[in-house]
Design an enzyme around this catalytic site. Structure first.
Site, mmCIF file in Angstrom:
data_model
loop_
_atom_site.group_PDB
_atom_site.id
_atom_site.type_symbol
_atom_site.label_atom_id
_atom_site.label_comp_id
_atom_site.label_asym_id
_atom_site.label_seq_id
_atom_site.Cartn_x
_atom_site.Cartn_y
_atom_site.Cartn_z
ATOM 1 N N SER A 99 -3.426 -0.470 2.713
ATOM 2 C CA SER A 99 -2.773 -1.108 3.864
ATOM 3 C C SER A 99 -3.704 -1.957 4.715
ATOM 4 O O SER A 99 -3.237 -2.771 5.510
ATOM 5 C CB SER A 99 -2.114 -0.043 4.747
ATOM 6 O OG SER A 99 -3.085 0.753 5.388
ATOM 7 N N LYS A 101 -5.058 1.798 10.842
ATOM 8 C CA LYS A 101 -4.359 0.538 11.063
ATOM 9 C C LYS A 101 -5.048 -0.213 12.203
ATOM 10 O O LYS A 101 -5.909 0.322 12.902
ATOM 11 C CB LYS A 101 -2.890 0.766 11.453
ATOM 12 C CG LYS A 101 -2.096 1.705 10.559
ATOM 13 C CD LYS A 101 -1.711 1.088 9.250
ATOM 14 C CE LYS A 101 -0.818 2.044 8.444
ATOM 15 N NZ LYS A 101 -0.608 1.555 7.054
#
Length: 241
Positions: free
Chosen positions: A76, A128
């Protein structure tokens, strides 16, 4: 003549032999050697604590209270961070060092996000990039359009994976108090805040669940580098009204 009045002959004083002197010298030498050995042992113990035990204790305390180390479980955050990369985080954020937009945050899975991630390594944490602070309105109109924060468009080309769009679908959310809005740099392969707007936390990460901010990659050796929060990308974003 009465012999009883004559002085008695005195016995000669005992003579010190070479053996006696040698024995005394031997005793003194033995005591000196023991003192030297004790002094040497004391110096060795002191040097051990000075050069080994104390530095190890400092490293352990830093590891427990200041720094964290994590393996990246998914794609990600490509190309900024790859699966299997290992990063160092500072545990001083979110407290006492304040979080900032652009920070790369490691956090506990808030609402079973990992079930939607294609993970290579087992982990209970995700990583993230922080895009929205508490009170911020984060939105995007979809394919080809930039992300906006509090009405200001940001240019994310510095960290979004080349060839990716900021978001292929539209969304709009106002970040709740005590939460942040996060997105992966690999937008087409990141089940981030955008994908969880209907979960218990409305796609937002509780600040209390943030374990730290990643600031360096230390493994593999050929990818050792600092990690940037690209603060200039967010320089023109106003605070939430």
């Amino acid at each position: 003549m009465d012999s009883s009045n004559e002085p008695m002959p005195q016995s000669p004083a005992p003579m010190e032999t070479h053996g006696d002197r040698d024995a005394g010298a031997g005793n003194l030498g033995s005591a000196g050697t023991e003192q030297q050995l004790a002094s040497t042992r004391g110096t060795a113990i002191r040097d051990f604590f000075l050069w080994c035990a104390i530095p190890v204790a400092i490293v352990v305390l830093l590891r427990i209270f200041v720094f964290g180390m994590y393996v990246i479980p998914s794609r990600s955050m490509e190309n900024t961070i790859m699966p299997g990369d290992r990063v160092i985080t500072t545990k001083l954020s979110p407290r006492p060092v304040a979080l900032k937009r652009g920070d790369i945050v490691v956090f506990k899975d808030p609402s079973n996000w990992l079930a939607s991630e294609e993970t290579t390594y087992h982990s209970d944490y995700l990583i993230k990039r922080l895009i929205g602070m508490p009170g911020d309105t984060v939105e995007c109109e979809g394919a080809g359009q930039p992300v906006k924060i509090n009405g200001v468009a940001i240019d994310e080309s510095a960290y979004v994976k080349p060839g990716d769009q900021p978001s292929t679908f539209p969304f709009k959310v106002t970040v709740s108090e005590g939460h942040v809005f996060v997105m992966g740099d690999n937008r087409s392969n990141s089940a981030d805040s955008r994908f969880h707007l209907n979960d218990a936390q409305h796609g937002q990460v509780p600040i209390r669940d943030i374990a730290g901010v990643a600031f360096a990659r230390y493994w593999p050796l050929n990818r050792i580098s600092w990690l940037s929060n690209y603060s200039d990308v967010f320089a023109n974003v106003p605070d939430a009204g």
